[in-house]
Scaffold this motif. Structure first.
Motif, mmCIF file in Angstrom:
data_model
loop_
_atom_site.group_PDB
_atom_site.id
_atom_site.type_symbol
_atom_site.label_atom_id
_atom_site.label_comp_id
_atom_site.label_asym_id
_atom_site.label_seq_id
_atom_site.Cartn_x
_atom_site.Cartn_y
_atom_site.Cartn_z
ATOM 1 N N LEU A 111 51.352 66.106 15.330
ATOM 2 C CA LEU A 111 51.476 65.137 14.325
ATOM 3 C C LEU A 111 50.540 65.168 13.219
ATOM 4 N N ASN A 141 56.707 60.098 23.792
ATOM 5 C CA ASN A 141 56.086 60.884 22.670
ATOM 6 C C ASN A 141 57.073 60.556 21.499
ATOM 7 N N ALA A 178 55.643 59.480 17.975
ATOM 8 C CA ALA A 178 56.067 59.934 16.611
ATOM 9 C C ALA A 178 56.726 58.902 15.688
ATOM 10 N N ALA A 217 54.522 66.653 10.600
ATOM 11 C CA ALA A 217 54.344 67.304 11.770
ATOM 12 C C ALA A 217 54.738 68.758 11.761
#
Length: 742
Positions: free
Chosen positions: A337, A441, A445, A457
């Motif tokens: 990221l 995750n 994000a 990203a």
């Protein structure tokens, strides 16, 4: 005196230094496996737990860099350098499942065969070149090196097949295509030539030649080979780009293959929906039954509709139903990221974004309103639901696992990140950079995207990795129990079906997206479609040693020698993996086999409600159903497995079985039962003594007890000190049965 003391002191110091140096030099890399994440502990806390464990074992030798890697995403464990003694102490800790060396393996494209013990150097017979495997699929790409006939003699004299609109050779000795209504798509090829890749993949997994330096754009580089590389292949193209694999074409393919004289049939196709039909209302039941009558075993994929119970769609007892298991190869795809956070995803990403960062966007925020869609559908990135103009040049967050074909609309995007409930099943290839990431995750994000105006990203090219948790059954693999005959076990066995590299048609792209221009000769695929040809090759391997064995004997050999799998990794137990993972080497010498004749299956069908008239039509003889057959047929069918469905708190059931001696001429087998305390399992007699090969002995198994769980697993092993003939026993209660179509 002083100099003696100094000498002793120096000697002691020197010894300590030498020992310490030796100890450090003697340390090897070990993997410490600890099962699932501890309850209540966040995965980010696992590295500190690993550090604490290492400190206890290493003591003053501990350094922070001793932990080489922490497993924290889908399971719990770490990698560390230890001496053998330290590894033993680590293994004694309560929270540790196992500690084992990080062995160095050479990557092979057909790693699956090595993984189950079938090396290049295994014993083979000259009869292997007389074995003919019929593959019902999408055809074959004959120019592939996997199908070269260099070094092959002419086809076996028993072969009756031919080649239609196709040039065969001494490897591909038969090739036919079936399209009954002539319904072809613009990209279909009107011949047995493979326009899709699937058929070439399955055929080369079974009997492909040894091909050096095969890979998928550098991934899994090594020597490709089939399980029986000296065997012959007969191709039956019943599947097409436009119409799929119709039942009519499938049944016609069975008809052709049986008449042509194949020895084994492999068919990696099945229904798209979870639907249940009585026996003989599908091409699979009918075709495989008639193949059995002619001495041909059919291997069929269990289907990819799991992990729900009763999600298999073919289940007759005369067919070999194969579930998909993992091998020790996996692919990890790193995601970074814009705020610097890096985590692992899962996919086979051949693209390289050169570390360039791209804007991050959520699919639920960019629905294709012109097409009548809103965020409730676009968030799943389903075909046509996302505004392709708004996602162009961006990395898109999608809410759940999607199939490769679903994301074609995102071809203008820079990549996708998919929130996956089970990221381990996301090992597939897409038409753009992609990664399946854990739900945790994914939320990470998404939160970052919301909190930053300029969120970015990137997705890295995948890395190959070793999976220490294997083998387990992947979630997409269909599960039992058998919805039509609950007192028979399905699936029968498991075989490698994840990350399998094999031959491919260069006419079809790596992914299923039409715009994907990447043409390859070898591709990595996952599915029960890949497991089925492994089992078919194993059956062909056994047949090459025992050409006169019946289909039931070969199936029995594969089941009773299968390697037991872990119910901890597979909570559905035998309904996920059947008897276990195939072990072709052991299957050649199983000791005892459970044989079943056509008459036995007829008696079984009596118990399933088939009338005398129906059976006579089926068998074309004077078959009749006795009263006993109607009541006890299913329990007396001579299967190498026992399944008991109960809907009462206590139960008692008697099974009858007969085994045939194929091991030592003179032998005495003793029954050994492993079962939970709730079950009382008796075997009568508990000793079987043989004086000749081919001799048969009968016994009874009485299962009594009560049930307080969904599934109770047990096993019966006939042991003569050399052979260990293992038969699974499953007792289960009410389960949800899925009866709708999707």
């Amino acid at each position: 005196m002083i100099s003696l003391r100094l000498s002793l002191l120096f000697t002691l110091i020197f010894t300590l230094i030498i020992n310490q140096t030796y100890s450090k030099k003697d340390r090897k890399t070990y993997i410490v496996y600890m099962g699932d994440h501890p309850k209540g502990m966040d995965s980010t806390s696992l590295p500190s737990l690993h550090m604490t464990m290492a400190q206890k074992v290493l003591g003053s030798d501990f350094e922070a860099k001793a932990i080489l890697h922490s497993y924290k995403k889908s399971f719990n464990g770490f990698v560390i350098k230890l001496t053998e003694e330290e590894a033993e102490r680590m293994a004694e800790m309560d929270c540790v499942v196992s500690v084992f060396p990080n062995k160095k393996h050479q990557l092979h494209t057909t790693r699956s065969w090595d993984f189950i013990g079938v090396s290049k150097q295994i014993q083979r017979t000259s009869l292997e070149s007389d074995i003919i495997v019929g593959v019902i699929d999408t055809g074959v790409w004959p120019e592939s090196k996997s199908f070269s006939d260099e070094g092959f003699g002419p086809p076996p004299s028993k072969w009756k097949g031919s080649c239609h609109n196709f040039t065969c050779n001494n490897k591909i000795i038969g090739a036919k295509y079936i399209n009954i209504e002539g319904d072809y798509g613009k990209d279909d090829i009107v011949s047995p030539r493979d326009a899709q890749g699937h058929g070439s993949h399955t055929a080369s997994t079974i009997a492909g030649n040894l091909v050096k330096s095969a890979s998928l754009e550098g991934f899994a580089s090594g020597t490709a080979r089939g399980g029986v590389p000296s065997a012959r292949i007969a191709i039956y193209k019943a599947c097409w780009l436009k119409i799929g694999c119709p039942e009519a074409e499938t049944l016609a393919a069975f008809d052709e293959a049986i008449a042509d004289g194949v020895d084994i049939i492999s068919i990696s196709t099945g229904f798209n929906n979870i639907e249940f039909f009585p026996y003989f209302q599908s091409a699979y039941d009918i075709g495989s039954f008639h193949a059995m009558k002619r001495g041909i075993l059919t291997s069929n994929s269990a289907n990819n509709l799991g992990p729900r119970f009763s999600s298999m769609t073919t289940y007759p007892p005369w067919i070999l139903s194969v579930a998909a298991s993992t091998i020790d190869r996996r692919f990890l795809t790193k995601v970074q990221l814009g705020n610097g956070v890096v985590f692992d995803g899962v996919s086979i990403n051949t693209f390289d974004l050169k570390n360039k960062m791209f804007p991050l966007i959520y699919a639920g925020d960019v629905p294709n309103t012109a097409g009548g869609y809103n965020s409730s559908t676009s968030r799943f990135c389903i075909d046509h639901t996302v505004d392709k103009h708004l996602v162009k040049g961006k990395i898109v967050l999608c809410d759940k696992i999607v199939s490769p074909g679903d994301i074609g609309v995102l071809s203008g995007a820079a990549g996708i990140l998919v929130g996956a409930t089970d990221a381990k099943d996301g090992q597939t290839t897409y038409a753009l950079p992609a990664a399946f990431i854990s739900l945790r995750n994914f939320k990470l994000a998404h939160s970052y995207m919301i909190s930053s105006r300029n969120s970015t990203a990137t997705i890295f090219r995948s890395d190959e990795d070793n999976d220490s948790q294997t083998p387990f059954i992947v979630s997409f693999s269909s599960r039992g129990p058998n919805p039509i005959t609950p007192n028979t076990l399905k699936p029968d066995v498991a075989a490698p079906g994840v990350n399998i590299l094999a031959a491919w048609s260069p006419l079809y792209p790596i992914s299923t997206f039409e715009g994907d221009k990447r043409a390859v000769h070898y591709n990595i695929e996952s599915g029960t479609s890949m497991a089925c040809p492994h089992a078919a090759a194993a059956a062909a391997y056994v047949k090459s040693f025992h050409p006169n064995w019946s289909p039931a004997m070969i199936k029995s050999a594969l089941m009773t020698t299968a390697t037991p799998m872990s119910p901890t990794l597979n909570p559905e137990a035998e309904f996920a993996y059947g008897a276990g993972q195939i072990n072709p080497i052991k299957a050649v010498n199983p000791g005892l086999v459970y044989d079943i004749s056509e008459a036995d299956y007829v008696t079984f069908l009596c118990g399933e409600g088939y009338t005398d008239k129906m059976l006579r039509i089926l068998t074309k003889d004077h078959s009749r159903c006795s009263k006993h057959a109607k009541q006890e047929a299913v329990y007396d069918l001579n299967l190498p497995s026992f399944a008991l469905y109960v809907n009462v708190s206590s139960f008692s059931r008697v099974y009858h079985r007969t085994v045939t001696n194929v091991g030592s001429k003179t032998s005495s087998y003793k029954a050994k039962v492993v079962s939970p305390s709730l079950l009382d399992i008796q075997v009568k007699p508990n000793v079987l003594s043989f004086t000749s090969i081919g001799q048969k002995k009968s016994f009874s198994v009485i299962i009594e007890g009560s049930i307080n769980a969904d599934i109770l697993s047990a096993s019966l092993v006939w042991d003569d000190g050399t052979f260990h003939v293992r038969t699974p026993i499953v007792v289960y209660g009410d389960r949800e049965v899925i009866t709708w179509s999707t």
